[in-house]
Design a protein around this motif. Structure first.
Motif, PDB file in Angstrom:
ATOM      1  N   UNK A  85      11.245   0.270  -0.183  1.00 30.97           N
ATOM      2  CA  UNK A  85      12.014  -0.822   0.100  1.00 30.97           C
ATOM      3  C   UNK A  85      11.302  -2.094   0.230  1.00 30.97           C
ATOM      4  N   UNK A  86      10.201  -1.860   1.170  1.00 32.63           N
ATOM      5  CA  UNK A  86       9.347  -3.047   1.540  1.00 32.63           C
ATOM      6  C   UNK A  86       8.684  -3.759   0.319  1.00 32.63           C
ATOM      7  N   UNK A  87       8.066  -2.702  -0.512  1.00 33.04           N
ATOM      8  CA  UNK A  87       7.823  -3.264  -1.706  1.00 33.04           C
ATOM      9  C   UNK A  87       8.331  -3.876  -2.811  1.00 33.04           C
ATOM     10  N   UNK A  88       9.700  -3.679  -2.645  1.00 31.86           N
ATOM     11  CA  UNK A  88      10.512  -4.262  -3.725  1.00 31.86           C
ATOM     12  C   UNK A  88      11.102  -5.672  -2.845  1.00 31.86           C
ATOM     13  N   UNK A  89      11.441  -5.624  -1.744  1.00 27.25           N
ATOM     14  CA  UNK A  89      12.014  -6.799  -1.040  1.00 27.25           C
ATOM     15  C   UNK A  89      10.994  -7.860  -0.757  1.00 27.25           C
ATOM     16  N   UNK A  90       9.879  -7.608  -0.419  1.00 21.40           N
ATOM     17  CA  UNK A  90       8.639  -8.307  -0.160  1.00 21.40           C
ATOM     18  C   UNK A  90       7.726  -8.419  -1.360  1.00 21.40           C
ATOM     19  N   UNK A  91       7.979  -8.151  -2.553  1.00 22.67           N
ATOM     20  CA  UNK A  91       7.272  -8.227  -3.909  1.00 22.67           C
ATOM     21  C   UNK A  91       6.563  -9.438  -4.081  1.00 22.67           C
ATOM     22  N   UNK A  92       5.040  -9.525  -4.288  1.00 22.91           N
ATOM     23  CA  UNK A  92       4.570 -11.102  -4.339  1.00 22.91           C
ATOM     24  C   UNK A  92       4.629 -11.846  -3.311  1.00 22.91           C
ATOM     25  N   UNK A  93       4.858 -11.329  -1.921  1.00 23.56           N
ATOM     26  CA  UNK A  93       4.720 -12.205  -0.816  1.00 23.56           C
ATOM     27  C   UNK A  93       3.455 -11.900  -0.048  1.00 23.56           C
ATOM     28  N   UNK A  94       2.695 -10.879  -0.463  1.00 27.08           N
ATOM     29  CA  UNK A  94       1.411 -10.569   0.280  1.00 27.08           C
ATOM     30  C   UNK A  94       1.461  -9.714   1.254  1.00 27.08           C
ATOM     31  N   UNK A  95       2.918  -8.823   1.208  1.00 22.16           N
ATOM     32  CA  UNK A  95       2.774  -7.707   2.350  1.00 22.16           C
ATOM     33  C   UNK A  95       2.222  -6.578   1.692  1.00 22.16           C
ATOM     34  N   UNK A  96       2.331  -6.171   0.403  1.00 20.10           N
ATOM     35  CA  UNK A  96       1.744  -5.117   0.000  1.00 20.10           C
ATOM     36  C   UNK A  96       0.275  -4.773  -0.034  1.00 20.10           C
ATOM     37  N   UNK A  97      -0.478  -5.829  -0.033  1.00 19.69           N
ATOM     38  CA  UNK A  97      -1.793  -5.603   0.105  1.00 19.69           C
ATOM     39  C   UNK A  97      -2.082  -4.983   1.296  1.00 19.69           C
ATOM     40  N   UNK A  98      -1.561  -5.721   2.631  1.00 23.38           N
ATOM     41  CA  UNK A  98      -1.902  -5.091   3.874  1.00 23.38           C
ATOM     42  C   UNK A  98      -1.046  -3.697   4.151  1.00 23.38           C
ATOM     43  N   UNK A  99       0.117  -3.619   3.683  1.00 22.77           N
ATOM     44  CA  UNK A  99       0.999  -2.308   4.012  1.00 22.77           C
ATOM     45  C   UNK A  99       0.251  -1.105   3.045  1.00 22.77           C
ATOM     46  N   UNK A 100      -0.141  -1.326   1.986  1.00 23.05           N
ATOM     47  CA  UNK A 100      -0.632  -0.148   1.393  1.00 23.05           C
ATOM     48  C   UNK A 100      -1.986   0.340   2.126  1.00 23.05           C
ATOM     49  N   UNK A 101      -2.710  -0.581   2.824  1.00 26.87           N
ATOM     50  CA  UNK A 101      -3.783  -0.228   3.503  1.00 26.87           C
ATOM     51  C   UNK A 101      -3.492   0.454   4.776  1.00 26.87           C
ATOM     52  N   UNK A 102      -2.635  -0.195   5.703  1.00 29.42           N
ATOM     53  CA  UNK A 102      -2.254   0.555   6.705  1.00 29.42           C
ATOM     54  C   UNK A 102      -1.463   1.778   6.739  1.00 29.42           C
ATOM     55  N   UNK A 103      -0.702   1.927   5.550  1.00 33.27           N
ATOM     56  CA  UNK A 103      -0.097   3.250   5.383  1.00 33.27           C
ATOM     57  C   UNK A 103      -1.287   4.276   4.810  1.00 33.27           C
ATOM     58  N   UNK A 104      -2.283   3.853   4.599  1.00 32.53           N
ATOM     59  CA  UNK A 104      -3.380   4.804   3.849  1.00 32.53           C
ATOM     60  C   UNK A 104      -2.671   5.259   2.593  1.00 32.53           C
ATOM     61  N   UNK A 105      -2.124   4.162   1.824  1.00 29.45           N
ATOM     62  CA  UNK A 105      -1.741   4.868   0.504  1.00 29.45           C
ATOM     63  C   UNK A 105      -2.466   3.915  -0.588  1.00 29.45           C
ATOM     64  N   UNK A 106      -3.496   2.984  -0.281  1.00 31.43           N
ATOM     65  CA  UNK A 106      -3.959   2.163  -1.239  1.00 31.43           C
ATOM     66  C   UNK A 106      -4.777   3.000  -2.228  1.00 31.43           C
ATOM     67  N   UNK A 107      -5.464   4.090  -1.700  1.00 29.94           N
ATOM     68  CA  UNK A 107      -6.136   4.878  -2.532  1.00 29.94           C
ATOM     69  C   UNK A 107      -5.122   5.737  -3.477  1.00 29.94           C
ATOM     70  N   UNK A 108      -4.138   5.861  -3.195  1.00 29.39           N
ATOM     71  CA  UNK A 108      -3.193   6.410  -4.113  1.00 29.39           C
ATOM     72  C   UNK A 108      -2.793   5.651  -5.268  1.00 29.39           C
TER      73      UNK A 108
END
Length: 651
Positions: free
Chosen positions: A572-595
Motif C-alpha cells: 500500500x505504501x509503495x502504491x500510494x507514495x509511488x515516486x515521492x521518495x518513500x520507497x528508497x528509504x522504506x525498502x532499506x528499513x524493511x530490509x527488502x531492498x536486497x529482494x
C-alpha cells in the motif's frame, strides 16, 4: 601503512594551513571571519536563518536527490538532460574513494561525488553558530527570537536524522566545538539508539517553540512548524523500530575502535510502541491543530464539478502531490530556484503530443520500469497476482480500449491487458501508450482528453533525440501538474510549480497502520481503519472486504494475519507514495531492498513502431544490491583524517 600515515599527515597539514576548507568532523571547525556581522541587525539575522534552511535536501530535484533515480522506481538514460549521478547508485557504482551522493565528506577532500553531494556537518555547524550568535541581534522581538531558535533546533535534529538514514550510526554534535578543539573534533560514531534518542529529544524541544501553522503564507511557507517536528519524530522512531536498525543480526559485529557496538544487539518490540505513540501524536496534531485532511480534487478546485468520477479518482492522488500547499501536506518543500525545484520533475513527466514539442523544453525521461507498472492494484484493490478475476489472463496480451475505460484509455486503441481494470492510483501515476491525459490546457472537462502515443515514430515515443526519451516505454504522470501547459508548435512549457510533499497525511496514516500491526498479535479494526482511509480516497473498498470478495481462495484471509497484513501495508505504501521518495528509504528499513533491487529493470521495446514490435518485453539493466548497500559508505578520506571513525560493513 607508511603510505597511509604520510597521506594523512599531508592532509592534516593542508587543513591546518587552510582551515576554511575543512569539515570539523575531520579536523577542526571553520574559522568564520567577522561572523558577528551576520547578526548585527534583524535583516542580516533573518538572512542567516534562511541560510541555515539552505542545508535542507533538495527534495523535489531529480538531479540532486537520490530518491528519484537512486533506487528501482524509475529509470534514466545515459545522455539525459541533467547530470544525475545518483542514478549510478542504482546501477551499483557506489564506492569509497568518491562516494556518490556524498553528504559526509569535507570540501577540502575534493571527494564531492559530484552532483547530489552535500556537506551536512557544515550545515549542522551553521545551526550551532546561529544559536550562539543570534542574541547579538537587538532589533528582533523576543517571540521572533524564540521561534527562530526553535526552528534551528529542529533543523539541527533533522540534519542528523537525514544522515542517520543514509549512514546508520553517526557522530552527534551536541554542542559547537571551539576553533582550537582539534582533538575533540576527532569524534566517534555513536550507537544508533543513542543517536535516535538525541534526535527525538531535540525534536521535543523544538515542538515547544515552533508555531502551530504558518499564518503569513506569502512570506513564510516552507518554514518549520510543530507538524514538521511531530512527523520527523515519528519517522525517526519508526526507522529505529524497523528491521534494519532493530536487532539486525547483520550488524551484530559492527563496533568502533573502542569496541563499542554501534547497533543494538537485540530486537525490542517496545520500539514499535514508542513509534506508535509518536505517530498518534503527529496525526492528532495534523487533524486538529494543523487542519490537515486527505486531499480530494473535487473539493479543492472548481474544475472538479465538470469531471467524471474516473478522472477525479485519478486526480485525487495526482493532485495530492502537485496541488500547491493542499490540505494534505504537512511539510511541503519550497526550494524556489533553478534545478532544485519541482520544475525539473514537471519537465521530465509532462507528456509530448506533437513532434514539434521535442525540441528541449520537455525532457521526457522519467521512466517507471515494468515492475512498478505491475505493482499497482487491480480495480478491486488487490495485487494482480492475487485477484481471482485476473487468473489466466495474459498481462501482455492485447485488448482494445472500450467505453468503460474511455477516461483512461482511448477507445479502440490496442494496448496491453496490463493497462485495463487497474486502480485509479495507477491511472493517476503512470502514462502509457494509448493512455489519456488530463491537463495541458484541457482542464474544464474530460470529454476531450489528450491521448499519449509512445511507439517509435510517434510524438511521445522512440529514442530520439538521444538525450530525451523514455527508456522503458512508460512515463511518470504523477509529477506532471495538470496546470502546466506546452504549445502545440514547440516545447516551451509553462510549468506550474508546486510544493513537493516531504510529508503528507496519507504517509502518516500508513506508517501508523504499519506500527500498529507490529504491536498487535493480529491485525484488528484499528489497523484496518487507517489504511482504509487512504484506500477510500481512490474508490477502493477496505482491505478485509477487498480480499474476501475478490482474492483467489488461498489469499482471502491474508488481511487477518500479522504477516499478511504487513505485506499488504508495505504494498500500500509503495502504491500510494509511488515516486515521492518513500520507497528508497522504506525498502532499506524493511530490509527488502536486497529482494527488490536484485531484479532486472524491464520495459517495452521502445524501438518498435508497430503494436506487435512495441509491446515486446525487454530487459534494460540487471540491478545489483548487496548487504553493504543498505548503508552509504564513508569516503576513504574521512577515515584517513579521523582515526576514530570506522567504515560501514562491507565497504
Amino acid at each position: 601503512m607508511k603510505k597511509t600515515v604520510i597521506i594523512r599527515n599531508m592532509l592534516l597539514i593542508m587543513c591546518l594551513l587552510f582551515p576554511l576548507s575543512c569539515d570539523y568532523l575531520d579536523v577542526v571547525p571553520d574559522q568564520l571571519a567577522s561572523i558577528d556581522n551576520a547578526y548585527k541587525n534583524r535583516e542580516e539575522a533573518e538572512a542567516s536563518l534562511y541560510g541555515v534552511y539552505s542545508g535542507l535536501p533538495y527534495f523535489s530535484s531529480p538531479q540532486y536527490s537520490p530518491t528519484f533515480f537512486g533506487g528501482d522506481e524509475a529509470w534514466y538514460i545515459e545522455k539525459g538532460p541533467v547530470s544525475t549521478i545518483c542514478w549510478n547508485i542504482a546501477r551499483g557504482y557506489q564506492n569509497v574513494n568518491s562516494p556518490l551522493n556524498n553528504e559526509w565528506a569535507s570540501v577540502a577532500s575534493g571527494v564531492t561525488g559530484g552532483i547530489g553531494s552535500r556537506f551536512m556537518w557544515t550545515h549542522i555547524r551553521d545551526c550551532d553558530t546561529f544559536l550562539e550568535k543570534i542574541d547579538i541581534c537587538t532589533d528582533v522581538t523576543q517571540s521572533e527570537l524564540n521561534r527562530w531558535k526553535h526552528e534551528i533546533i529542529f533543523l539541527k535534529a533533522y540534519y542528523h536524522f537525514h544522515l542517520l538514514r543514509m549512514y546508520g550510526p553517526i557522530p552527534v554534535v551536541r554542542q559547537s566545538l571551539p576553533i582550537s578543539a582539534v582533538s575533540e573534533a576527532q569524534m566517534y560514531r555513536e550507537p544508533v539508539d543513542d543517536v535516535v534518542d538525541w534526535i527525538v529529544e531535540q525534536l521535543d524541544k523544538a515542538i515547544e517553540g515552533l508555531p502551530d501553522r504558518i499564518e503569513d503564507r506569502n512570506r513564510e511557507m516552507g518554514r518549520a512548524t510543530k507538524g514538521w517536528a511531530y512527523a520527523i519524530k515519528a519517522q525517526t522512531l519508526t526507522l529505529a523500530a524497523s528491521p534494519l536498525f532493530n536487532g539486525n543480526p547483520d550488524y551484530r559485529d559492527f563496533v568502533d575502535s573502542r569496541g563499542v557496538h554501534l547497533f543494538p544487539q537485540e530486537y525490542k518490540a517496545e520500539k514499535w510502541e514508542r513509534a506508535a505513540k509518536a505517530l498518534k501524536e503527529a496525526i492528532v496534531w495534523a487533524e486538529t491543530i494543523g487542519n490537515c485532511r486527505l486531499f480530494y480534487f473535487d473539493q479543492e478546485t472548481t474544475y472538479g464539478k465538470n469531471l467524471s468520477d474516473s478522472t477525479i479518482l485519478a486526480m485525487n492522488v495526482r493532485g495530492a502531490a502537485t496541488e500547491k500547499w493542499n490540505t494534505e501536506i504537512i511539510w511541503g518543500a519550497s526550494n524556489s530556484w533553478g534545478e532544485r525545484t519541482s520544475i525539473h520533475l514537471d519537465r521530465m513527466c509532462h507528456p509530448q503530443f506533437f513532434t514539434a514539442q521535442n525540441t528541449g523544453g520537455l525532457w521526457k525521461c522519467y521512466a517507471p520500469p515494468l515492475h512498478i507498472v505491475e505493482q499497482f492494484y487491480t480495480r478491486n484493490g488487490i495485487p494482480i497476482e492475487e485477484d481471482e478475476s485476473w487468473e489466466g489472463i495474459d498481462l501482455y496480451g492485447l485488448r482494445k480500449g472500450d467505453d468503460a475505460h474511455r477516461y483512461y484509455i482511448e477507445r479502440d486503441f490496442e494496448t496491453l491487458n496490463l493497462h485495463f481494470d487497474r486502480e485509479a492510483r495507477f491511472y493517476g501515476a503512470i502514462t502509457f501508450d494509448g493512455g489519456t491525459y488530463y491537463g495541458n490546457g484541457r482542464i474544464l472537462g474530460d470529454d476531450n482528453l489528450w491521448v499519449v502515443r509512445m511507439k517509435n515514430g510517434e510524438p511521445g515515443g522512440g529514442t530520439m533525440p538521444v538525450e530525451r526519451y523514455l527508456s522503458t516505454g512508460y512515463q511518470c504522470k504523477k509529477w506532471a501538474s495538470y496546470l502546466s501547459s506546452v504549445p502545440d508548435g514547440n516545447s516551451n512549457i509553462v510549468c506550474n510549480e508546486y510544493s513537493f510533499p516531504v510529508v503528507r497525511l496519507a504517509d502518516l496514516y500508513l506508517l501508523y497502520a504499519e506500527v500498529l500491526n507490529e504491536i498487535k498479535g493480529a491485525p484488528d479494526q484499528e489497523v484496518y481503519e487507517y489504511i482504509d482511509y487512504v484506500r477510500a480516497r481512490t474508490g477502493l473498498e477496505g482491505v478485509v472486504e477487498s480480499w474476501s470478495k475478490y482474492a483467489r481462495p488461498e489469499f482471502k484471509s491474508k488481511p487477518t494475519t500479522k504477516d499478511g497484513m504487513r505485506e499488504i501495508i508495505h504494498r500500500e505504501r509503495m502504491n500510494e507514495l509511488a515516486f515521492e521518495g518513500a520507497r528508497l528509504w522504506d525498502l532499506r528499513r524493511w530490509k527488502k531492498a536486497k529482494e527488490y533491487m536484485n531484479k532486472p529493470i524491464r520495459g517495452l521495446n521502445i524501438g518498435g513502431s508497430t503494436t506487435e514490435t512495441f509491446y515486446k518485453i525487454r530487459t534494460i539493466y540487471n540491478l545489483r544490491f548487496s548487504d553493504k548497500d543498505y548503508l552509504w559508505p564513508l569516503a576513504q578520506y574521512n577515515l584517513l583524517m579521523n582515526d576514530n571513525l570506522v567504515q560501514n560493513p562491507g565497504w
